[in-house]
Write a protein that holds these residues in place. Structure first.
Motif, mmCIF file in Angstrom:
data_model
loop_
_atom_site.group_PDB
_atom_site.id
_atom_site.type_symbol
_atom_site.label_atom_id
_atom_site.label_comp_id
_atom_site.label_asym_id
_atom_site.label_seq_id
_atom_site.Cartn_x
_atom_site.Cartn_y
_atom_site.Cartn_z
ATOM 1 N N ARG A 82 0.826 -1.211 0.000
ATOM 2 C CA ARG A 82 0.000 0.000 0.000
ATOM 3 C C ARG A 82 0.860 1.260 0.000
ATOM 4 N N TRP A 83 2.079 1.146 0.484
ATOM 5 C CA TRP A 83 2.980 2.293 0.511
ATOM 6 C C TRP A 83 3.840 2.412 -0.737
ATOM 7 N N ALA A 84 3.803 1.406 -1.587
ATOM 8 C CA ALA A 84 4.679 1.397 -2.763
ATOM 9 C C ALA A 84 4.472 2.651 -3.608
ATOM 10 N N GLY A 85 5.558 3.361 -3.873
ATOM 11 C CA GLY A 85 5.499 4.560 -4.688
ATOM 12 C C GLY A 85 5.133 5.829 -3.946
ATOM 13 N N ARG A 86 4.773 5.702 -2.671
ATOM 14 C CA ARG A 86 4.417 6.879 -1.875
ATOM 15 C C ARG A 86 5.680 7.431 -1.215
ATOM 16 N N SER A 87 5.785 8.740 -1.172
ATOM 17 C CA SER A 87 6.969 9.353 -0.579
ATOM 18 C C SER A 87 6.846 9.494 0.938
ATOM 19 N N GLU A 88 5.620 9.405 1.464
ATOM 20 C CA GLU A 88 5.394 9.554 2.903
ATOM 21 C C GLU A 88 4.519 8.397 3.379
ATOM 22 N N ARG A 89 5.036 7.630 4.330
ATOM 23 C CA ARG A 89 4.344 6.427 4.793
ATOM 24 C C ARG A 89 3.890 6.627 6.236
ATOM 25 N N ARG A 90 2.595 6.415 6.451
ATOM 26 C CA ARG A 90 2.027 6.594 7.789
ATOM 27 C C ARG A 90 1.140 5.406 8.151
ATOM 28 N N LEU A 91 1.180 5.051 9.448
ATOM 29 C CA LEU A 91 0.480 3.867 9.937
ATOM 30 C C LEU A 91 -0.312 4.211 11.186
ATOM 31 N N VAL A 92 -1.614 3.912 11.165
ATOM 32 C CA VAL A 92 -2.491 4.108 12.319
ATOM 33 C C VAL A 92 -2.857 2.728 12.855
ATOM 34 N N ILE A 93 -2.553 2.490 14.133
ATOM 35 C CA ILE A 93 -2.795 1.197 14.764
ATOM 36 C C ILE A 93 -3.894 1.345 15.810
ATOM 37 N N SER A 94 -4.904 0.469 15.745
ATOM 38 C CA SER A 94 -5.954 0.461 16.761
ATOM 39 C C SER A 94 -6.306 -0.985 17.055
ATOM 40 N N VAL A 95 -5.843 -1.470 18.190
ATOM 41 C CA VAL A 95 -5.992 -2.880 18.523
ATOM 42 C C VAL A 95 -6.019 -3.013 20.047
ATOM 43 N N GLY A 96 -6.557 -4.131 20.524
ATOM 44 C CA GLY A 96 -6.528 -4.342 21.974
ATOM 45 C C GLY A 96 -7.788 -4.963 22.549
ATOM 46 N N GLY A 97 -8.938 -4.687 21.956
ATOM 47 C CA GLY A 97 -10.173 -5.228 22.485
ATOM 48 C C GLY A 97 -10.176 -6.750 22.510
ATOM 49 N N ASN A 98 -9.690 -7.367 21.445
ATOM 50 C CA ASN A 98 -9.652 -8.831 21.396
ATOM 51 C C ASN A 98 -8.578 -9.398 22.317
ATOM 52 N N ASP A 99 -7.512 -8.642 22.555
ATOM 53 C CA ASP A 99 -6.510 -9.080 23.527
ATOM 54 C C ASP A 99 -7.144 -9.205 24.906
ATOM 55 N N ALA A 100 -7.892 -8.167 25.292
ATOM 56 C CA ALA A 100 -8.544 -8.181 26.610
ATOM 57 C C ALA A 100 -9.580 -9.287 26.700
ATOM 58 N N ALA A 101 -10.309 -9.518 25.614
ATOM 59 C CA ALA A 101 -11.392 -10.498 25.630
ATOM 60 C C ALA A 101 -10.888 -11.939 25.620
ATOM 61 N N THR A 102 -9.714 -12.168 25.037
ATOM 62 C CA THR A 102 -9.227 -13.546 24.880
ATOM 63 C C THR A 102 -8.111 -13.906 25.849
ATOM 64 N N GLY A 103 -7.733 -12.977 26.727
ATOM 65 C CA GLY A 103 -6.765 -13.320 27.757
ATOM 66 C C GLY A 103 -5.310 -13.156 27.384
ATOM 67 N N VAL A 104 -5.027 -12.394 26.327
ATOM 68 C CA VAL A 104 -3.628 -12.071 26.028
ATOM 69 C C VAL A 104 -3.065 -11.290 27.215
#
Length: 216
Positions: free
Chosen positions: A85-107
């Motif tokens: 998805r970043w191929a050819g782009r001069s500026e690469r940005r990543l938004v991470i939103s995770v955690g609900g399933n970790d809490a629910a499954t005992g990670v």
């Protein structure tokens, strides 16, 4: 117990200064990133992208939310799914939103911290700008007790690295519209249109434009 690595980035994130900035913006996480439960099919990601269009940006955005993903799943797949998805782009940005399933499954909290730290550190090493959005509260008291501790851990991991972090848990925990939207939803622990709008508002008003270095 897993120990987070001490980290010094080996690369720097650069913003182009000549002409429109060619930005590849990738959102990765689980069902809340995918917008599950929103009858309009927008979720918070599409709402945020819609408010991010700017004459200084040539923006290409991708939603890589996968229902059921834990932080371990995101850690395993971002390295292969994001680069195309970043191929050819001069500026690469990543938004991470995770955690609900970790809490629910005992990670474990230590494992969650380590997974998030590894994503952020690997991204920094590659010169990728990162932004983290916490999970919101659920409709379950016991799950919320776990989420509260997890969100505090996420904030700490991000603070140590200077990564922007949006807490969606505390502002929405007692929010009447959020609670009523969760209660009316046909998908457990997922909001509808109004709730996703609230998450989008929190993201847009807590460092989003500063992170992208554009005016609102």
């Amino acid at each position: 117990m897993s120990t987070e690595p001490e980290f010094t980035p080996s690369a720097e994130f650069h913003v182009a200064t000549d002409g429109p900035r060619d930005v590849g913006l990738v959102f990765i996480g689980a069902s809340l990133v995918a917008g599950v439960g929103d009858p309009k099919g927008q979720g918070w990601v599409s709402r945020v992208v819609g408010r991010t269009q700017h004459p200084d940006l040539e923006l290409t955005a991708y939603n890589l939310g996968v229902r059921g993903d834990t932080s371990a799943d995101v850690l395993n797949r971002w390295r292969t799914e994001c680069p195309p998805r970043w191929a050819g782009r001069s500026e690469r940005r990543l938004v991470i939103s995770v955690g609900g399933n970790d809490a629910a499954t005992g990670v474990t909290l230590a494992r969650h911290r380590l997974n998030l730290a590894n994503i952020l550190d690997d991204a920094a090493s590659a010169g990728i700008g990162t932004f983290v959005v916490s999970p919101p509260p659920s409709g379950d008291h016991d799950l919320n007790a776990k989420l509260e501790v997890l969100v505090e851990a996420q904030a700490d991991v991000c603070s140590r690295r200077g990564v922007p972090f949006v807490d969606c848990y505390r502002p929405l925990l007692g929010h009447e519209q959020w609670r009523s939207d969760l209660a009316a939803s046909g998908v457990a622990h997922h909001p509808g249109q109004a709730g996703y709008g609230l998450i989008a508002w929190l993201v847009l008003h807590n460092g989003w434009y500063d992170w992208l270095q554009i005016s609102a």
